[in-house]
Scaffold this active site. Structure first.
Site, PDB file in Angstrom:
ATOM      1  N   GLY A   1       0.784  -1.236   0.000  1.00 24.16           N
ATOM      2  CA  GLY A   1       0.000   0.000   0.000  1.00 24.16           C
ATOM      3  C   GLY A   1       0.816   1.287   0.000  1.00 24.16           C
ATOM      4  O   GLY A   1       0.309   2.336   0.405  1.00 24.16           O
TER       5      GLY A   1
ATOM      6  N   ASN B   1       1.693   3.109  -2.536  1.00 29.08           N
ATOM      7  CA  ASN B   1       1.057   4.103  -3.417  1.00 29.08           C
ATOM      8  C   ASN B   1      -0.172   4.704  -2.761  1.00 29.08           C
ATOM      9  O   ASN B   1      -0.403   5.913  -2.841  1.00 29.08           O
ATOM     10  CB  ASN B   1       0.697   3.479  -4.766  1.00 29.08           C
TER      11      ASN B   1
ATOM     12  N   LYS C   1      -9.143 -13.201 -10.951  1.00 26.11           N
ATOM     13  CA  LYS C   1     -10.229 -12.225 -11.143  1.00 26.11           C
ATOM     14  C   LYS C   1     -11.212 -12.355  -9.991  1.00 26.11           C
ATOM     15  O   LYS C   1     -11.087 -13.260  -9.155  1.00 26.11           O
ATOM     16  CB  LYS C   1     -10.923 -12.449 -12.490  1.00 26.11           C
TER      17      LYS C   1
ATOM     18  N   MET D   1      -4.108  -7.180  -7.438  1.00 22.67           N
ATOM     19  CA  MET D   1      -3.553  -8.283  -8.231  1.00 22.67           C
ATOM     20  C   MET D   1      -4.615  -9.108  -8.963  1.00 22.67           C
ATOM     21  O   MET D   1      -4.405 -10.291  -9.223  1.00 22.67           O
ATOM     22  CB  MET D   1      -2.701  -9.184  -7.334  1.00 22.67           C
TER      23      MET D   1
ATOM     24  N   ASN E   1      -4.752   2.698 -13.257  1.00 24.80           N
ATOM     25  CA  ASN E   1      -3.784   1.761 -12.675  1.00 24.80           C
ATOM     26  C   ASN E   1      -2.385   2.351 -12.805  1.00 24.80           C
ATOM     27  O   ASN E   1      -2.134   3.180 -13.683  1.00 24.80           O
ATOM     28  CB  ASN E   1      -3.855   0.426 -13.429  1.00 24.80           C
TER      29      ASN E   1
ATOM     30  N   HIS F   1       1.606   1.034 -13.284  1.00 28.24           N
ATOM     31  CA  HIS F   1       2.373  -0.161 -13.633  1.00 28.24           C
ATOM     32  C   HIS F   1       3.868   0.176 -13.589  1.00 28.24           C
ATOM     33  O   HIS F   1       4.278   1.222 -14.097  1.00 28.24           O
ATOM     34  CB  HIS F   1       1.976  -0.636 -15.041  1.00 28.24           C
TER      35      HIS F   1
HETATM   36  C1  GRF Z   1       3.459  -0.971  -7.559  1.00 25.13           C
HETATM   37  O1  GRF Z   1       4.790  -1.191  -7.886  1.00 25.13           O
HETATM   38  C2  GRF Z   1       2.611  -0.804  -8.784  1.00 25.13           C
HETATM   39  O2  GRF Z   1       3.327  -0.338  -9.876  1.00 25.13           O
HETATM   40  C3  GRF Z   1       2.112  -2.200  -9.054  1.00 25.13           C
HETATM   41  O3  GRF Z   1       1.949  -2.784  -7.782  1.00 25.13           O
HETATM   42  C4  GRF Z   1       2.834  -2.169  -6.858  1.00 25.13           C
HETATM   43  C5  GRF Z   1       2.036  -1.790  -5.655  1.00 25.13           C
HETATM   44  O4  GRF Z   1       2.865  -1.375  -4.610  1.00 25.13           O
HETATM   45  N1  GRF Z   1       0.891  -2.162  -9.834  1.00 25.13           N
HETATM   46  P1  GRF Z   1       2.234  -0.733  -3.301  1.00 25.13           P
HETATM   47  O5  GRF Z   1       1.317  -1.793  -2.680  1.00 25.13           O
HETATM   48  O6  GRF Z   1       1.512   0.502  -3.687  1.00 25.13           O
HETATM   49  O7  GRF Z   1       3.426  -0.460  -2.425  1.00 25.13           O
END
Ligand code: GRF
Length: 208
Positions: free
Chosen positions: A17, A19, A70, A97, A114, A116
């Site tokens: 988490g 982000n 999914k 995921m 999203n 990536h």
């Molecule tokens: C990130 O690296 C993002 O690019 C990918 O999943 C990861 C999530 O990391 N989609 P976090 O849980 O936000 O630390």
């Protein structure tokens, strides 16, 4: 959208988490014109749910159902109705995921984004930083994109680059990519909140 109106975000995540934390921090400090209304995870003990508690933001585990990659139909409906009940206007995937299918995307048309950890369209899928390192590219980065029916294929909103260093390991490269993620994701959300982003087919305009 008027000056004080905050865009209501629903954040979905399966992992630590970081982000989400960057986005929540930007919201709380009013750096961006948004607020996190709800966090939902498909993993009961995910770090993102503990962080939601720390931020005093509602956080829910919703069981994904019988599939590995999914949501099953019942779970999908529950995710949609919970997000709607919380007045979510933009769904923000932050390490979620599972692949979101038609019903979900139809419930939030062009309202699911999203992040990536590569410069798409290179290295879609899992462990993108490791794919980049193993391939031998000298520059990689991260991409924020709208979610469509494919995996990491939706229209690209913004990208940031990260240099690959000779002594990089997958871990060290991932750390530097994540640092960029934590800058770009809140910034893009703010631009969407302010109505600055325009989409024409695959091309997305307005992001800096
Ligand atoms: C990130 O690296 C993002 O690019 C990918 O999943 C990861 C999530 O990391 N989609 P976090 O849980 O936000 O630390």
């Amino acid at each position: 959208m008027n000056e004080c109106r905050k865009l209501r975000l629903g954040v979905l995540g399966s992992g630590k988490g970081s982000n989400f934390a960057a986005i929540a921090q930007a919201c709380i400090s009013s750096k961006i014109q948004a607020e996190v209304a709800i966090v939902i995870s498909d993993v009961p003990n995910a770090g993102i749910l503990s962080l939601a508690r720390e931020f005093k933001i509602p956080g829910l585990y919703i069981a994904p159902g019988q599939f590995k990659t999914k949501l099953d139909e019942k779970a999908e409906q529950l995710y949609i109705s919970t997000l709607k009940q919380h007045g979510v206007e933009l769904v923000v995937l932050a390490g979620f995921m599972r692949i979101l299918k038609k019903n979900f995307l139809d419930a939030f048309p062009m309202r699911v984004i999203n992040i990536h950890p590569s410069l798409l369209p290179s290295f879609p899928g899992l462990n993108a930083w490791e794919q980049a390192l193993n391939y031998g590219v000298k520059v990689t980065g991260c991409t924020v994109h709208f979610v469509d029916h494919g995996v990491d294929t939706g229209p690209i909103i913004a990208q940031e680059t990260v240099r690959v260093l000779d002594d990089d390991t997958p871990e060290s490269l991932h750390v530097r990519i994540q640092t960029k993620e934590h800058e770009i994701y809140p910034r893009v959300i703010d631009m969407i909140a302010k109505g600055l982003i325009r989409v024409e087919g695959r091309r997305v305009f307005g992001a800096t």
